[in-house]
Design a protein around this motif. Structure first.
Motif, PDB file in Angstrom:
ATOM      1  N   ALA A 122       0.714  -1.031  -0.117  1.00  0.00           N
ATOM      2  CA  ALA A 122      -0.109  -0.166  -0.027  1.00  0.00           C
ATOM      3  C   ALA A 122       0.871   1.006   0.085  1.00  0.00           C
ATOM      4  N   GLY A 123       0.604   2.026  -1.052  1.00  0.00           N
ATOM      5  CA  GLY A 123       1.363   3.461  -0.910  1.00  0.00           C
ATOM      6  C   GLY A 123       1.103   4.388   0.485  1.00  0.00           C
ATOM      7  N   ALA A 124       1.984   5.309   0.299  1.00  0.00           N
ATOM      8  CA  ALA A 124       1.894   6.177   1.436  1.00  0.00           C
ATOM      9  C   ALA A 124       0.444   7.227   1.434  1.00  0.00           C
ATOM     10  N   ALA A 125      -0.067   7.553   2.340  1.00  0.00           N
ATOM     11  CA  ALA A 125      -1.137   8.368   2.463  1.00  0.00           C
ATOM     12  C   ALA A 125      -1.128   9.752   3.043  1.00  0.00           C
ATOM     13  N   VAL A 126      -0.240  10.636   2.541  1.00  0.00           N
ATOM     14  CA  VAL A 126       0.335  11.725   3.115  1.00  0.00           C
ATOM     15  C   VAL A 126      -0.820  12.692   3.513  1.00  0.00           C
ATOM     16  N   GLY A 127      -1.091  13.038   4.810  1.00  0.00           N
ATOM     17  CA  GLY A 127      -1.882  13.809   5.433  1.00  0.00           C
ATOM     18  C   GLY A 127      -3.109  13.047   6.241  1.00  0.00           C
ATOM     19  N   ASP A 164       5.101   4.348   2.990  1.00  0.00           N
ATOM     20  CA  ASP A 164       4.565   3.052   2.407  1.00  0.00           C
ATOM     21  C   ASP A 164       4.506   1.703   3.284  1.00  0.00           C
ATOM     22  N   ARG A 165       3.397   1.085   3.070  1.00  0.00           N
ATOM     23  CA  ARG A 165       3.316  -0.058   3.811  1.00  0.00           C
ATOM     24  C   ARG A 165       3.271  -1.504   3.153  1.00  0.00           C
ATOM     25  N   VAL A 166       3.845  -2.511   3.651  1.00  0.00           N
ATOM     26  CA  VAL A 166       3.924  -3.705   2.806  1.00  0.00           C
ATOM     27  C   VAL A 166       3.362  -4.853   3.823  1.00  0.00           C
ATOM     28  N   PHE A 167       2.449  -5.584   3.785  1.00  0.00           N
ATOM     29  CA  PHE A 167       1.881  -6.524   4.672  1.00  0.00           C
ATOM     30  C   PHE A 167       2.158  -7.842   4.032  1.00  0.00           C
ATOM     31  N   GLU A 168       2.732  -8.834   4.958  1.00  0.00           N
ATOM     32  CA  GLU A 168       3.234 -10.222   4.583  1.00  0.00           C
ATOM     33  C   GLU A 168       2.488 -11.389   5.958  1.00  0.00           C
ATOM     34  N   ALA A 169       2.383 -12.429   5.418  1.00  0.00           N
ATOM     35  CA  ALA A 169       1.798 -13.490   6.492  1.00  0.00           C
ATOM     36  C   ALA A 169       3.435 -13.852   6.951  1.00  0.00           C
ATOM     37  N   ALA A 170       3.665 -13.606   8.427  1.00  0.00           N
ATOM     38  CA  ALA A 170       4.731 -14.526   9.089  1.00  0.00           C
ATOM     39  C   ALA A 170       4.658 -15.716   9.387  1.00  0.00           C
ATOM     40  N   SER A 171       3.354 -16.270   9.561  1.00  0.00           N
ATOM     41  CA  SER A 171       3.071 -17.493   9.701  1.00  0.00           C
ATOM     42  C   SER A 171       2.446 -18.011   8.350  1.00  0.00           C
ATOM     43  N   PRO A 172       2.234 -19.665   8.345  1.00  0.00           N
ATOM     44  CA  PRO A 172       1.634 -19.718   7.149  1.00  0.00           C
ATOM     45  C   PRO A 172       0.306 -19.264   6.496  1.00  0.00           C
TER      46      PRO A 172
END
Length: 189
Positions: A122-127, A164-172
């Motif tokens: 997800a891109g940054a959301a300035v403000g 910017d935000r990056v989401f990932e599963a750290a578990s299966p």
């Protein structure tokens, strides 16, 4: 994986963008200037020939005086389980469950299911204010700017929207709820 939306949702959104634009008697050039999205991209989105990112759709929606939530119909009559907006071949998905609009912002409630190896950027959301994440199963790793955060099951976190935000599963498998606020005068996420 990027933040692109599902092709069926992209076609629906494109048709609604075109309908709103023409009802407001706006040319593609005018909307491009207002939104900061290229004329070529706007044309492709309207014709259902592009799979735009959520950021692009939010910019177009804002320039039309509406929101992504309104474009896909969540504000009018939310589906019981939400609207499937994002998915991957591996089985990850995201549903926009509900949304509320105020004069100042749109607040969206999302539910996510990530399979290890998939990611959502997800891109940054300035403000925009910080978003909130609550993990309901598994562990979620979120990179916000240069910092990594690991969020355990039944735990919550606030995420700075200015990076910017990056989401990932750290578990299966990881499941979480994400609440996002999109101010009317901010660059959308």
């Amino acid at each position: 994986m990027s933040e692109q939306i599902r092709p069926d949702v992209a076609r629906l959104v494109g048709a609604r963008i075109r309908a709103i634009r023409t009802s407001q008697d706006l040319s593609v050039v005018s909307l491009a200037e207002r939104s900061g999205v290229s004329r070529r991209m706007l044309t492709q989105v309207e014709l259902g020939q592009a799979n735009p990112s959520l950021t692009t759709v939010d910019k177009i929606a804002g320039a039309l005086g509406t929101s992504f939530s309104a474009l896909i119909g969540v504000l009018d009559r939310p589906a019981p389980d939400g609207v499937a907006v994002w998915s991957t071949p591996a089985g990850s998905w995201a549903y926009l469950v509900n949304a509320v609009e105020t004069p100042a912002a749109t607040i969206e409630l999302w539910t996510w299911h990530l399979i290890r190896g998939d990611r959502y950027e997800a891109g940054a959301a300035v403000g925009a204010p910080a978003s909130m994440v609550h993990v309901t199963g598994g562990e979620v790793r979120v990179r916000v700017g240069e910092a990594d955060r690991l969020i355990d099951p039944t735990r919550s976190a606030r995420l700075d929207a200015g990076h910017d935000r990056v989401f990932e599963a750290a578990s299966p498998v990881a499941d979480f709820v994400w609440v996002v606020t999109i101010p009317r005068d901010a660059e959308p996420t």
